[in-house]
Design a protein around this motif. Structure first.
Motif, short mmCIF file in Angstrom:
data_model
loop_
_atom_site.label_atom_id
_atom_site.label_comp_id
_atom_site.label_asym_id
_atom_site.label_seq_id
_atom_site.Cartn_x
_atom_site.Cartn_y
_atom_site.Cartn_z
N PRO A 422 39.56 145.89 61.12
CA PRO A 422 38.44 146.66 61.69
C PRO A 422 37.14 145.87 61.61
N GLU A 423 36.16 146.34 62.37
CA GLU A 423 34.81 145.76 62.37
C GLU A 423 34.83 144.25 62.62
N THR A 424 35.54 143.85 63.65
CA THR A 424 35.59 142.45 64.04
C THR A 424 35.20 142.34 65.51
N ASP A 425 34.79 141.14 65.90
CA ASP A 425 34.47 140.91 67.30
C ASP A 425 35.74 140.92 68.14
N PRO A 426 35.69 141.51 69.32
CA PRO A 426 36.89 141.56 70.18
C PRO A 426 37.39 140.16 70.55
N LEU A 427 38.69 140.06 70.67
CA LEU A 427 39.30 138.79 71.06
C LEU A 427 39.03 138.52 72.54
N ARG A 455 29.12 143.88 55.00
CA ARG A 455 30.00 143.11 54.12
C ARG A 455 31.43 143.13 54.63
N THR A 456 31.83 144.27 55.21
CA THR A 456 33.18 144.35 55.76
C THR A 456 33.38 143.34 56.88
N TYR A 457 32.37 143.22 57.73
CA TYR A 457 32.47 142.25 58.84
C TYR A 457 32.63 140.83 58.31
N LYS A 463 38.93 136.50 56.46
CA LYS A 463 40.38 136.70 56.63
C LYS A 463 40.87 136.12 57.95
N ILE A 464 40.10 136.31 59.02
CA ILE A 464 40.52 135.79 60.33
C ILE A 464 40.56 134.26 60.30
N LEU A 465 39.59 133.66 59.66
CA LEU A 465 39.57 132.19 59.57
C LEU A 465 40.73 131.66 58.75
N LEU A 466 41.17 132.42 57.77
CA LEU A 466 42.31 132.00 56.95
C LEU A 466 43.65 132.27 57.64
N MET A 503 25.67 140.38 48.16
CA MET A 503 26.75 141.34 48.39
C MET A 503 27.88 141.21 47.38
N SER A 504 27.60 140.61 46.25
CA SER A 504 28.62 140.45 45.21
C SER A 504 28.38 141.46 44.10
N SER A 505 29.41 142.20 43.73
CA SER A 505 29.28 143.16 42.63
C SER A 505 29.11 142.46 41.30
N GLN A 506 29.63 141.25 41.16
CA GLN A 506 29.54 140.51 39.92
C GLN A 506 28.14 139.91 39.72
#
Length: 603
Positions: A422-427, A455-457, A463-466, A503-506
């Motif tokens: 979710p929350e990604t640019d369309p292919l 942060r989700t984006y 993830k997409i790059l990996l 955006m890091s909780s740590q």
């Protein structure tokens, strides 16, 4: 009384001709040489009639009245032989006149060359500023209006007030208003800063003086300051007018906070002269300084204060409506086909500057002309866009079937995650045709302009790059170097997510990047401890590893979709978003059939 440059040139030319002529005369009048042993043989045979001896150099005359020269190593043994054979002996003292004349001419030649070179450099240093300043006047520039500037409507409206003042200064002066002395246009390259400055001058019909910041900095000390004074002096004579300084950061950078060796260098002298000239405008001198830069953060604070650059206008990359207007403006002189919809092209070019859009139109026209078309259609624009974004298509490269299959699964891994998350640019497009340095490319384009990112984006972007590396690992059980650029982008996003965006909780909501280890404009300095650096590195590694595992689980769950996309790529080589949607629907139908088969359809 100084000698004119033309006179020095003639003097130097005369010295050169005299030097050459004298040496040619010496060469032409030189007597033939005869070896000393031959001379002794001729002397023994009685063929020598007369000798003239000068410092061991013998000029002799033989019985046939032929003259020659030779050198005697020992005159004490030669003189008795000459007397014995009754040879007439004439001795002369050594003459230095020829050597003196040659040396004198050489000195005159060097002196003349030095005088010519020095005078020319002096004239250049005195007239350099005038030459460059006056080369570009209002008569040499084509008229540019605000109609030629699109995509920056807010900045254009802001500058229309300056244009109105240049047209009618008395209107604003009657109310006690004062036009800004300077306007700073700041923004990324290609956003239309120079074009906007020309449009101000074109609309107001006033002289327009244009120079680059680097034109003020030369090898001669003090020349930049002299050029600034020459420029402003000429502008005051032709007021009202506009002075445009492009890339002003070349001379307007921040000066040293304290004395250092060489601090009073050429750039600082030029900047000081510019500050003085901008302060020196009187109320009746309608001279407006417009400057452009893409590095406003490094400009000196004295340059930015009110009274010098009163207004700072930021030009940003155009939005979708601005891109459409820019495309329409630059396509005005191009034969455009009826199938071209500029709104579609503008939608597919997010992040393009005005200069890049102008280049897109030009590339599309060149491609259409290369194919022998009479009109530029939508396919030409799409091909030109792919060429600009992805690079030139390498049709001649030979790729093995194994490498081709590996590339297909790599790009399919990116695409599967881009569709499933979710929350990604369309292919937009997938291709395994080599372009530039890449063997393949998965392209995503946003529907709307994004000014902020969640942060989700950002996490899903990692993830997409990996996905490409994960697909290689899952299908082939090995890794390749094809994911090197993806990993660099992953590291960059994760670093900025932790250190720039907080955006890091740590780590928490802190800006702890290395860039803040240096003091900023307000004197604030943040120094990270070694423990903080370790925590930052651990948090970045944790984010990437978590994304890697979640993306791997998602790819394994949709492995059938991965194989379907890869096999389609191997056949078609390029898939657009509509073809990918068809494959996706087929996969979903297949997945539902499998669920029905095993009776696991949820109620």
């Amino acid at each position: 009384m100084s000698i004119p440059f033309r006179g020095l040139l003639w003097i130097g030319l005369g010295a050169i001709l005299l030097f050459i002529g004298y040496n040619m005369y010496q060469i032409s009048s030189r007597l033939p040489e005869r070896s000393y042993s031959t001379f002794l043989d001729d002397l023994t045979d009685g063929d020598i009639v007369q000798v003239i001896i000068t410092d061991g150099v013998i000029t002799g005359t033989d019985s046939e009245d032929r003259r020659f020269t030779t050198y005697a190593p020992d005159l004490s043994t030669l003189l008795p032989l000459l007397r014995r054979h009754e040879v007439e002996i004439i001795t002369k003292p050594s003459s230095q006149s020829s050597g003196f004349i040659r040396d004198l001419l050489l000195v005159l030649l060097i002196l003349g060359g030095w005088m010519i070179f020095g005078t020319r450099k002096s004239r250049q240093s005195l007239q350099f500023a005038r030459t460059k300043t006056y080369q570009r006047n209002r008569h040499n520039l084509p008229r540019v209006s605000f109609e030629d500037v699109a995509g920056i409507s807010e900045a254009r409206e802001e500058l229309q007030e300056i244009t109105a003042f240049l047209r009618d200064p008395a209107k604003f002066g009657a109310l006690g208003g004062r036009i800004p002395k300077g306007v700073l246009l700041q923004g990324p390259p290609g956003t239309g800063k120079t074009m906007l400055a020309k449009a101000i001058a074109g609309e107001a019909s006033v002289p327009f003086y244009s120079l680059g910041g680097s034109d003020f900095v030369e090898m001669f000390a003090g020349l930049g300051a002299s050029r600034v004074r020459e420029l402003f002096g000429e502008a005051k004579k032709h007021a009202p007018c506009i002075i445009f300084i492009d890339e002003i950061d070349a001379i307007g950078g921040k000066r040293a906070a304290q004395y250092r060796s060489g601090s009073n260098d050429e750039r600082e002298q030029t900047l000081n002269a510019l500050l003085v000239e901008m302060d020196g405008f009187t109320s009746h001198e309608t001279v407006i300084v417009v400057a452009a830069t893409n590095r406003p953060d490094i400009l000196d604070s004295a340059l930015l204060r009110p009274g010098r650059f009163d207004r700072r206008i930021t030009l940003t990359l155009p939005d979708i409506r601005g891109r459409q207007k820019i495309l329409e403006v630059h396509s005005g002189h191009v034969a455009i086909g009826s199938s071209v919809d500029f709104s579609v092209i503008a939608k597919g070019t997010p992040g393009f500057s005005g200069a890049e859009l102008a280049n897109l139109v030009n590339e599309a026209a060149l491609l259409a002309a290369r194919k022998g078309k009479t009109m530029v259609d939508l396919t030409d624009f799409e091909e030109a866009k792919d060429k600009i974004i992805m690079g030139l298509e390498r049709k001649s490269v030979v790729i093995s079937e194994k490498a081709r299959r590996l590339t297909a699964y790599h790009e399919a891994g990116h695409a599967v995650l881009a569709i499933m998350l979710p929350e990604t640019d369309p292919l937009h497009k997938i291709t395994i045709i080599p372009r530039g340095q890449a063997l393949g490319l998965t392209q995503q384009l946003p529907f709307d302009e994004q000014l902020t990112y969640s942060r989700t984006y950002l996490v899903n972007r990692i993830k997409i790059l990996l996905g490409g590396r994960l697909a290689e690992e899952l299908v082939f059980g090995q890794l390749s170097t094809g994911a090197s650029n993806d990993l660099q982008t992953v590291s960059r996003i994760a670093y900025r997510l932790v250190c720039h965006f907080g955006m890091s909780s740590q780590i928490g909501p802190l800006a702890c990047s290395d860039a803040t280890d240096q003091p900023d404009g307000d004197g604030f300095t943040w120094r990270r401890s070694e423990q903080t650096r370790r925590e930052v590195d651990m948090e970045i590694r944790t984010i990437v590893q978590t994304c890697y595992q979640e993306a791997k689980d998602l790819l394994e769950k949709n492995s059938t979709f991965l194989h379907m996309l890869a096999e389609a790529l191997l056949v078609q080589e390029t898939l657009d978003h509509e073809e990918v949607d068809i494959i996706h629907r087929c996969y979903l139908n297949h997945h539902r059939e499998e669920q029905k088969k095993w009776a696991i359809v949820p109620t």
